[in-house]
Design a protein around this motif. Structure first.
Motif, short mmCIF file in Angstrom:
data_model
loop_
_atom_site.label_atom_id
_atom_site.label_comp_id
_atom_site.label_asym_id
_atom_site.label_seq_id
_atom_site.Cartn_x
_atom_site.Cartn_y
_atom_site.Cartn_z
N ILE B 184 81.85 114.61 157.84
CA ILE B 184 81.93 113.28 157.23
C ILE B 184 83.20 112.86 156.40
O ILE B 184 83.77 112.07 156.84
N VAL B 188 86.20 109.95 157.77
CA VAL B 188 86.51 108.93 157.17
C VAL B 188 88.06 108.96 156.89
O VAL B 188 88.85 107.91 157.14
N CYS B 191 89.37 107.66 160.19
CA CYS B 191 89.36 106.29 160.63
C CYS B 191 90.31 105.51 160.12
O CYS B 191 91.01 104.60 160.59
N VAL B 207 81.01 103.52 154.35
CA VAL B 207 80.65 104.51 154.71
C VAL B 207 79.17 104.60 154.74
O VAL B 207 78.57 104.51 153.83
N SER B 220 77.14 101.27 156.52
CA SER B 220 78.46 101.16 156.45
C SER B 220 78.93 99.99 156.26
O SER B 220 79.81 99.65 155.39
N VAL B 267 86.53 103.56 148.54
CA VAL B 267 85.33 104.05 149.38
C VAL B 267 84.10 103.84 148.89
O VAL B 267 83.82 104.30 147.80
N ILE B 269 79.88 104.27 149.65
CA ILE B 269 79.22 104.99 150.44
C ILE B 269 77.69 104.46 150.39
O ILE B 269 77.32 104.15 149.16
N VAL B 281 77.49 109.55 160.89
CA VAL B 281 78.31 108.97 160.03
C VAL B 281 79.11 107.67 160.55
O VAL B 281 79.38 107.99 161.68
N VAL B 283 81.67 104.25 160.01
CA VAL B 283 82.76 103.64 159.15
C VAL B 283 82.88 102.20 159.45
O VAL B 283 83.12 101.73 160.47
#
Ligand code: SF4
Lengths: 203, 306
Positions: B184, B188, B191, B207, B220, B267, B269, B281, B283
């Protein structure tokens, strides 16, 4: 790092002198162009009546309002909000824009790749970065939508703007193989291992 | 928040009735408002990055973005030319009575009217013919999500114009349990590197962790469009948010991908339970033009906010 004011159109020597990190402000004519415009021009055989020789194009599809043709709006359109879009999607059109239409400057955000960098050095051209998502400000640099072609593709028509003090824009790809995007990207990838280590990821 | 005076919800016995005409008006108004004024949490996010950015190009670009926010308000103009894909998120209180089908029609009508009457650029086309109806509407667009909440008397509609630059950088990986949490975290970071300047950084990196493939992608998006300063209500997610926010801002992608410290505001989540054999996962990124607007209908009237 030098600053240049360009009255459009420009000659090959003027763009060849530009180096990454210089800044440029444009005055006069600027063309607006987008995915569909170029798909129709280069994949579907359509032609424009505009002379783009020595000119700059911006990757854009504006918010414009139809008001009918008047003296202050000769194209019939008034600008509402005009900014830029991600250039990468239109990568493969850089070379034909330059070789078939004589375009010298491409303006957009996010940068272009190796194919465009090669076209810039072979033919003489540059990429100028404008700030994506800052269209309210950039609209104040546009005096008028002078003419429009291929308008069945609206909003992805081919737009001819008259601009004043359009910039400063950052030279982020030059005619000497320089690219800020490649520089930043390589540096960022060089920091990948440290970033993952800080997250305790075993690589 | 600005009140609009007129009562929008009528009490009738125990149920609360909503005026559909007013919902249509609000959905029109929300689209235009969202495009013009950024929420205060995003403006604060800019102020924070402006103080900490050390790169000269990064500082100049942040300065242009901040100036643009002021110019948009001063000239009553749209922040960005991309009017996005319109998304409406509706929450319905337990005591609110309405016809769900009519509600959807009112939302679509409001979205269409904003586009035609303002007029806004319609950024929505048929996926195969590429035909633009110039209404910002089409098959299944605007995207409408409906959820139910316990606050008895309240109906809220959140409007999000989701720009394509950020939406085009959406990613899903069906990792496996043996890959663990490392998969995960790595995903991230990769990406953010792959997106570079294309998402108009500084971004909010959303995410999704867990769920099914579609739920993971949905989460996400929920994460990417949450206000700055909000925290994941799953403590495991909240921990990841802090660590990943630090990590992606070490990469030096910077504003517009031209270098600098300010790669992401944060970020975010969101998590969901998943299958014993799965470790998905996803994004989805929100660009610096992190636009949203909200209408709240109560028996006291309609108010607009963020
Ligand atoms: S990514 Fe966001 S800020 Fe950039 S052009 Fe698209 S909508 Fe605007």
């Amino acid at each position: 790092m030098a600053h240049y004011d360009f009255n459009m159109p420009v000659a090959e020597a003027q763009v060849r002198q530009l180096k990454v990190n210089d800044t440029v402000t444009l005055n006069g004519t600027l063309f607006g162009i987008r995915d569909a415009t170029q798909i129709h021009m280069f994949d579907r055989g359509r032609k424009t009546r505009f002379d783009m020789n020595g000119h700059a194009v911006i990757h854009t599809a504006p918010n414009a309002k139809w008001v009918g043709e008047t003296k202050s709006a000769p194209s019939g359109y008034e600008p509402i909000c005009i900014g830029t879009t991600t250039s990468a999607r239109m990568e493969r059109f850089t070379r034909p824009l330059m070789s078939e239409y004589g375009v010298r400057i491409i303006i957009g955000k996010g940068g272009l790749s190796e194919g465009s960098a090669a076209a810039f050095s072979d033919i003489g051209g540059v990429y100028l970065a404008i700030v994506g998502g800052a269209a309210a400000l950039e609209t104040t640099w546009i005096e008028q939508i002078e003419e429009v072609d291929l308008d069945d593709l609206n909003p992805e028509s081919l737009w001819k703007f008259r601009v004043k003090g359009f910039g400063p824009l950052l030279v982020s790809m030059d005619a000497h193989g320089g690219s800020l995007y490649t520089e930043v990207n390589q540096a960022a990838r060089g920091r990948r291992a440290a970033a993952l280590a800080s997250l305790g990821v075993k690589t | 928040m600005v009140g609009s005076g007129r009562r929008s919800i009528e009490h009738e016995d125990e149920q609360v009735k909503v005026d559909l005409k007013q919902i249509e008006e609000a959905c029109k108004e929300l689209y235009i408002r969202a495009l013009k004024v950024l929420p205060p949490d995003i403006k604060q996010g800019f102020a924070r990055l402006d103080k900490t950015e050390t790169d000269a190009t990064g500082r100049a670009i942040l300065g242009t973005m901040i100036k643009n926010i002021m110019v948009a308000e001063a000239t009553d103009n749209l922040l960005c030319q991309d009017t996005g894909i319109p998304i409406y998120n509706v929450t319905i209180g337990a005591g609110v009575e309405l016809d769900g089908y009519q509600l959807k029609q009112a939302i679509i009508k409001g979205c269409e009217r904003a586009t035609r009457e303002y007029p806004l650029r319609s950024s929505v086309v048929h996926p195969v013919t590429r035909k633009n109806e110039h209404t910002s509407c089409g098959r299944s667009v605007p995207v409408i999500h409906i959820d139910f909440v316990p606050d008895a008397d309240t109906l809220t509609i959140e409007m999000i114009p989701k720009g394509s630059g950020s939406e085009n950088n959406s990613f899903l990986k069906m990792a496996v349990p043996a890959d663990g949490i490392d998969a995960i975290k790595t995903f991230v970071v990769d990406c953010v590197l792959d997106a570079g300047g294309k998402t108009c950084p500084p971004t909010i990196v959303g995410v999704g962790v867990g769920g099914t493939a579609d739920l993971c992608v949905h989460l996400s998006k929920v994460a990417a469009t949450r206000p700055l300063g909000s925290k994941c209500d799953d403590p495991e997610g909240a921990k990841l948010e802090i660590d990943l926010s630090k990590a992606v801002n070490q990469l030096g992608v910077g504003p517009q991908g031209l270098g600098g410290d300010s790669t992401s505001f944060a970020v975010h989540i969101e998590t969901a339970a998943t299958h014993i054999t799965m470790n998905p996962v996803a994004v989805n990124m929100q660009c610096h033009s992190a636009r949203r607007a909200r209408a709240t209908f109560t028996p006291q009237g309609l108010t607009y906010g963020f």
